[in-house]
Design a protein around this motif. Structure first.
Motif, short mmCIF file in Angstrom:
data_model
loop_
_atom_site.label_atom_id
_atom_site.label_comp_id
_atom_site.label_asym_id
_atom_site.label_seq_id
_atom_site.Cartn_x
_atom_site.Cartn_y
_atom_site.Cartn_z
N SER A 47 -4.05 -11.71 15.63
CA SER A 47 -5.41 -12.20 15.56
C SER A 47 -5.71 -12.76 14.17
O SER A 47 -5.24 -12.25 13.16
CB SER A 47 -6.39 -11.06 15.87
N ALA A 85 -4.76 -8.95 20.43
CA ALA A 85 -6.06 -9.59 20.28
C ALA A 85 -7.25 -8.77 20.74
O ALA A 85 -8.31 -8.80 20.12
CB ALA A 85 -6.06 -10.93 21.03
N ASN A 86 -7.11 -8.03 21.85
CA ASN A 86 -8.31 -7.54 22.52
C ASN A 86 -8.47 -6.03 22.54
O ASN A 86 -9.43 -5.54 23.12
CB ASN A 86 -8.33 -8.06 23.97
N THR A 119 -16.14 -9.38 11.73
CA THR A 119 -14.79 -9.34 12.30
C THR A 119 -14.86 -9.12 13.81
O THR A 119 -14.12 -9.76 14.57
CB THR A 119 -13.97 -8.22 11.64
N ARG A 156 -13.33 -11.73 16.52
CA ARG A 156 -12.30 -11.34 17.48
C ARG A 156 -12.78 -11.57 18.92
O ARG A 156 -12.00 -12.01 19.78
CB ARG A 156 -11.89 -9.89 17.26
N GLU A 203 -12.42 -15.27 19.53
CA GLU A 203 -11.01 -15.66 19.64
C GLU A 203 -10.45 -15.31 21.01
O GLU A 203 -9.72 -16.11 21.62
CB GLU A 203 -10.19 -14.94 18.55
#
Length: 250
Positions: A46, A181-182, A212, A216, A219
């Motif tokens: 990320s 990422a998640n 942040t 995220r 993204e």
């Protein structure tokens, strides 16, 4: 938790500015006041900008790419198992097919002082979490596992409504186990209060992590071509004004 009544984006912005650029506490609606064996760590992919101004610019860049809808629709048929077996190793992302479950992968990566179960290279028995959502240090033990939970930054139920219902079963499984990422180990009670909310309805208690978190979330949305709501967009636009102050602890 599904589809809470949303406050307007204007209310979010007004609450932020009136309160000196503060956001609701975790779970609150916008406008509310608010030595043992250790597995190696793995860096995430990320985007993590080096400075606060970089974070704000990155949020704006992600917003420029985002698909925005007026509000979250209701798409029938959501169930947790539509995203595969919980914390399965059978996914195609970071940590997939390594013989360890996704939850243990995340715990091993984020916790400090990790102790593994005797005879296991996977199962995390204890450790300490520096919780990004609250800023607190939390002692984790397998006997009280619910104190630390794994959050989907972009929640599964929300993803279902905003595009994932049309995906293949494997893509949903990959999304639910996207360690890069998640997924994030966080305080259990805070995760429960977050539910399936997005940035337009919820922000972390820890001011220094809000920018942040928003970055995220965006993204993930863009990587998986998931929509964000207008309230999400407006909250993200507002938070960029505060990133430098919050991320420098002021």
């Amino acid at each position: 938790m599904r589809r809470p009544v949303l406050a307007t984006a204007a209310a979010v912005a007004a609450a932020v500015l009136a309160a000196g650029c503060t956001y609701p506490a975790a779970g609150a609606r916008p406008g509310a006041t608010a030595s043992p064996s250790v597995r190696p760590t793995v860096a995430t992919t990320s985007t993590m900008p080096s400075g606060a101004s970089d974070t704000a610019r990155a949020i704006r860049a992600e917003l420029a790419r985002a698909k925005v809808v007026a509000e979250r629709p209701h798409v029938p048929g959501y169930a947790r198992d539509r995203f595969g077996k919980r914390w399965t190793d059978q996914h195609n992302g970071l940590g997939g097919h390594n013989g360890c479950g996704t939850r243990d992968d995340i715990l091993a990566r984020q916790l400090t002082d990790v102790r593994l179960r005797s005879g296991s290279r996977c199962v995390v028995e204890s450790g300490t979490l520096n919780d990004p959502y609250t800023g607190r240090r939390i002692a984790f033990t397998k006997q009280q596992a619910s104190k630390v939970q794994i959050d989907h930054i972009y929640p599964l139920a929300r993803a279902w409504d905003l595009g994932a219902a049309k995906w293949t079963a494997q893509r949903r499984t990959d999304f639910a186990n996207d360690q890069a990422a998640n997924l994030l180990a966080v305080d259990g009670a805070t995760n429960a209060s977050k539910g399936d909310k997005g940035p337009g309805e919820w922000m972390p208690i820890a001011a220094g992590y809000r920018c942040t978190y928003v970055l995220r979330y965006l993204e993930v949305a863009n990587t998986y071509q998931l929509a964000i709501t207008r309230n999400d967009r407006d909250a993200a636009q507002t938070i960029t004004r505060t990133c430098a102050r919050k991320e420098n602890g002021r």
